[in-house]
Design an enzyme around this catalytic site. Structure first.
Site, PDB file in Angstrom:
ATOM      1  N   HIS A 261     -27.256 -10.323  28.197  1.00  0.00           N
ATOM      2  CA  HIS A 261     -26.064 -10.604  27.412  1.00  0.00           C
ATOM      3  C   HIS A 261     -25.016  -9.551  27.707  1.00  0.00           C
ATOM      4  O   HIS A 261     -25.355  -8.378  27.885  1.00  0.00           O
ATOM      5  CB  HIS A 261     -26.391 -10.619  25.909  1.00  0.00           C
ATOM      6  N   ASP A 312     -29.811 -18.648  23.730  1.00  0.00           N
ATOM      7  CA  ASP A 312     -30.158 -19.884  24.425  1.00  0.00           C
ATOM      8  C   ASP A 312     -31.645 -20.005  24.727  1.00  0.00           C
ATOM      9  O   ASP A 312     -32.132 -21.109  24.992  1.00  0.00           O
ATOM     10  CB  ASP A 312     -29.371 -19.991  25.741  1.00  0.00           C
TER      11      ASP A 312
HETATM   12  N1  COA Z   1     -32.043 -12.706  34.958  1.00  0.00           N
HETATM   13  C1  COA Z   1     -32.241 -11.785  35.923  1.00  0.00           C
HETATM   14  N2  COA Z   1     -31.440 -10.729  36.101  1.00  0.00           N
HETATM   15  C2  COA Z   1     -30.396 -10.605  35.263  1.00  0.00           C
HETATM   16  C3  COA Z   1     -30.115 -11.524  34.239  1.00  0.00           C
HETATM   17  C4  COA Z   1     -30.990 -12.607  34.111  1.00  0.00           C
HETATM   18  N3  COA Z   1     -30.808 -13.524  33.170  1.00  0.00           N
HETATM   19  N4  COA Z   1     -29.021 -11.150  33.567  1.00  0.00           N
HETATM   20  C5  COA Z   1     -28.594 -10.031  34.143  1.00  0.00           C
HETATM   21  N5  COA Z   1     -29.415  -9.705  35.173  1.00  0.00           N
HETATM   22  C6  COA Z   1     -29.306  -8.555  36.058  1.00  0.00           C
HETATM   23  C7  COA Z   1     -28.300  -8.877  37.160  1.00  0.00           C
HETATM   24  O1  COA Z   1     -28.911  -9.480  38.270  1.00  0.00           O
HETATM   25  C8  COA Z   1     -27.771  -7.504  37.465  1.00  0.00           C
HETATM   26  O2  COA Z   1     -28.697  -6.817  38.237  1.00  0.00           O
HETATM   27  P1  COA Z   1     -28.236  -5.859  39.432  1.00  0.00           P
HETATM   28  O3  COA Z   1     -27.435  -4.774  38.747  1.00  0.00           O
HETATM   29  O4  COA Z   1     -29.507  -5.417  40.023  1.00  0.00           O
HETATM   30  O5  COA Z   1     -27.375  -6.707  40.316  1.00  0.00           O
HETATM   31  C9  COA Z   1     -27.715  -6.844  36.090  1.00  0.00           C
HETATM   32  O6  COA Z   1     -28.741  -7.478  35.331  1.00  0.00           O
HETATM   33  C10 COA Z   1     -26.377  -7.014  35.396  1.00  0.00           C
HETATM   34  O7  COA Z   1     -26.055  -8.409  35.372  1.00  0.00           O
HETATM   35  P2  COA Z   1     -24.621  -9.019  35.176  1.00  0.00           P
HETATM   36  O8  COA Z   1     -24.681 -10.480  35.462  1.00  0.00           O
HETATM   37  O9  COA Z   1     -23.597  -8.232  35.901  1.00  0.00           O
HETATM   38  O10 COA Z   1     -24.392  -8.744  33.652  1.00  0.00           O
HETATM   39  P3  COA Z   1     -23.338  -9.439  32.749  1.00  0.00           P
HETATM   40  O11 COA Z   1     -23.019  -8.539  31.637  1.00  0.00           O
HETATM   41  O12 COA Z   1     -22.193  -9.982  33.518  1.00  0.00           O
HETATM   42  O13 COA Z   1     -24.258 -10.655  32.287  1.00  0.00           O
HETATM   43  C11 COA Z   1     -24.842 -12.701  31.519  1.00  0.00           C
HETATM   44  C12 COA Z   1     -24.277 -11.339  31.154  1.00  0.00           C
HETATM   45  C13 COA Z   1     -25.150 -13.436  30.217  1.00  0.00           C
HETATM   46  C14 COA Z   1     -23.791 -13.499  32.303  1.00  0.00           C
HETATM   47  C15 COA Z   1     -26.135 -12.564  32.360  1.00  0.00           C
HETATM   48  O14 COA Z   1     -27.088 -11.787  31.696  1.00  0.00           O
HETATM   49  C16 COA Z   1     -26.697 -13.909  32.765  1.00  0.00           C
HETATM   50  O15 COA Z   1     -26.228 -14.495  33.750  1.00  0.00           O
HETATM   51  N6  COA Z   1     -27.721 -14.420  32.016  1.00  0.00           N
HETATM   52  C17 COA Z   1     -28.279 -15.715  32.322  1.00  0.00           C
HETATM   53  C18 COA Z   1     -27.412 -16.812  31.731  1.00  0.00           C
HETATM   54  C19 COA Z   1     -27.501 -16.879  30.235  1.00  0.00           C
HETATM   55  O16 COA Z   1     -28.576 -16.849  29.651  1.00  0.00           O
HETATM   56  N7  COA Z   1     -26.336 -17.039  29.598  1.00  0.00           N
HETATM   57  C20 COA Z   1     -26.237 -17.186  28.166  1.00  0.00           C
HETATM   58  C21 COA Z   1     -25.615 -15.990  27.554  1.00  0.00           C
HETATM   59  S1  COA Z   1     -25.678 -16.092  25.787  1.00  0.00           S
END
Ligand code: COA
Length: 376
Positions: A261, A312
């Site tokens: 998140h 979710d």
């Molecule tokens: N599964 C695996 N790795 C994950 C992850 C996940 N669900 N969410 C984050 N990470 C990892 C990323 O790969 C990244 O790793 P790295 O630094 O080695 O590249 C790190 O954690 C940071 O991720 P990032 O996407 O930049 O963080 P963010 O703050 O932008 O992400 C989300 C927030 C929600 C977009 C992200 O966690 C995600 O895509 N989750 C899955 C989708 C989801 O469940 N969305 C609903 C949100 S309520």
């Protein structure tokens, strides 16, 4: 302007405005709706939460009855919208159908362009009510079933289930859906809410703002994740497959839906409630497999990535156990969040300034114009 002046990618950590709607404390895992900790009000009726967001306070019994009457009176949607839903290809994403159908609602709102507070609030009540009618119709049509008109007197969640199933739901089903709707109603300046606020800041209308928000929620990084979680669980199939599946996905740098998140660095407080609901429902329907698989994934994701489940993750197995198909999960999220979106639209309008950020231009500046007939 220099690179240093650019806000962080994804506006990470940027505070763009004030709000009285909800507070998300990502360090402590606390969510507050207009002054109330979500843990205390998760079992309030969705209509009470509507009153809280639209009027600023939980209702008295009389206020609640009045709001219920207003919501119930607005449940019907125009035939032209239902005809569109019936004609939409079932291959289309249900969120795309909802987005188009929702946009069509403005046709039956005589004062849709009037942004005065009382009119927008009344339009918000209509939209909160009608979005569930649209969602249920989409659900029925995709199953080849006839659309069920809204019930005149059932409460919000019971009527939503009635329109989906064609029969009055058991109390326990309606109560579960009610809590799920409450938990999804608002969440600070998330992507779809921010989209709604940006759109209304142009002084367009509430239907346009919420339509944009629905488009935003559809994305798999936002609301679309709950459907993706169930698809993942179905693909994994059995508890014995969980570990190899997750390991392989992580090795391929895939994101596991329902984890991580932007704001929460600890367990999402909404997920705590949904996890309990998922367990209860698994036991109730005699199929704990999806809950057990989810728990195992949660354990692995903590061990391997230090990531917590978000809203979710456990909503997926809860809805599935309730007999709701995976493709409808994000639509249900949109039904709940229409409350938050409309409340934020009202708040934005109360102290509006056009949202118009800037960008650092990094393209070329030196190209010479060549007339089309001379271009190679
Ligand atoms: N599964 C695996 N790795 C994950 C992850 C996940 N669900 N969410 C984050 N990470 C990892 C990323 O790969 C990244 O790793 P790295 O630094 O080695 O590249 C790190 O954690 C940071 O991720 P990032 O996407 O930049 O963080 P963010 O703050 O932008 O992400 C989300 C927030 C929600 C977009 C992200 O966690 C995600 O895509 N989750 C899955 C989708 C989801 O469940 N969305 C609903 C949100 S309520």
């Amino acid at each position: 302007m220099s690179n240093e002046e650019i806000a962080p990618k994804g506006l990470d950590g940027v505070v763009v405005d004030k709000t009285e709607m909800s507070m998300v404390d990502g360090e402590k895992g606390v969510l507050v709706y207009r002054g109330y900790n979500i843990d205390e009000i998760a079992n309030c009726s969705f209509e009470e939460i509507c009153h809280l967001f639209l009027e600023g306070e939980l209702p008295t019994q009389t206020q609640l009855s009045e709001l219920k009457a207003r919501l119930n009176a607005k449940r019907e949607v125009p035939d032209v919208v239902l005809k569109y839903i019936e004609s939409a290809p079932t291959t289309e994403d249900p969120m795309a159908v909802l987005r188009t159908a929702f946009s069509m609602l403005s046709g039956s709102m005589p004062k849709v362009d009037d942004n005065s507070p009382s009119v927008v609030k009344e339009n918000a009540v209509s939209l909160i009510s009608q979005v569930s009618t649209l969602a249920a119709a989409i659900h029925r049509v995709r199953r080849g079933l006839k659309i069920v008109p809204p019930h005149k007197s059932l409460c919000y969640s019971a009527n939503f289930l009635y329109m989906m199933r064609g029969e009055e739901p058991e109390d326990v089903v309606a109560r579960t859906l009610n809590t799920a709707l409450v938990l999804h109603a608002d969440h600070g300046f998330n992507a779809s809410t921010f989209a709604a606020r940006v759109v209304i800041s142009t002084l367009t209308d509430v239907v346009s703002a919420v339509t944009a928000a629905i488009g935003s929620l559809k994305g798999p990084l936002h609301g679309g994740a709950n459907t993706a979680v169930m698809e993942m669980l179905l693909e994994i199939g059995e508890i014995a497959n969980v570990e190899p599946w997750i390991e392989a996905a992580l090795a391929q740098k895939k994101k596991i839906m329902g984890f991580g998140h932007r704001v929460y660095k600890v367990f999402d407080p909404r997920a705590k409630h949904l996890k309990e609901m998922s367990k209860e429902w698994g036991e109730r329907v005699g199929e704990v497999k999806w809950f057990k698989m989810s728990e195992k994934i949660e354990e692995l994701m903590m061990k391997k990535k230090s990531l917590n489940a978000n809203v979710d993750f456990y909503s997926a197995s809860t809805y599935y156990a309730m007999g709701i198909p995976a493709e409808m999960f994000t639509v249900i999220f949109a039904v709940a969040r229409t409350l938050g979106w409309t409340a934020h639209v009202i708040e934005q309008l109360s102290d509006n300034r056009l949202m118009r950020p800037e960008a650092l231009y990094v393209g070329r500046m030196d190209k010479k114009f060549v007339p089309i007939e001379q271009r190679a």
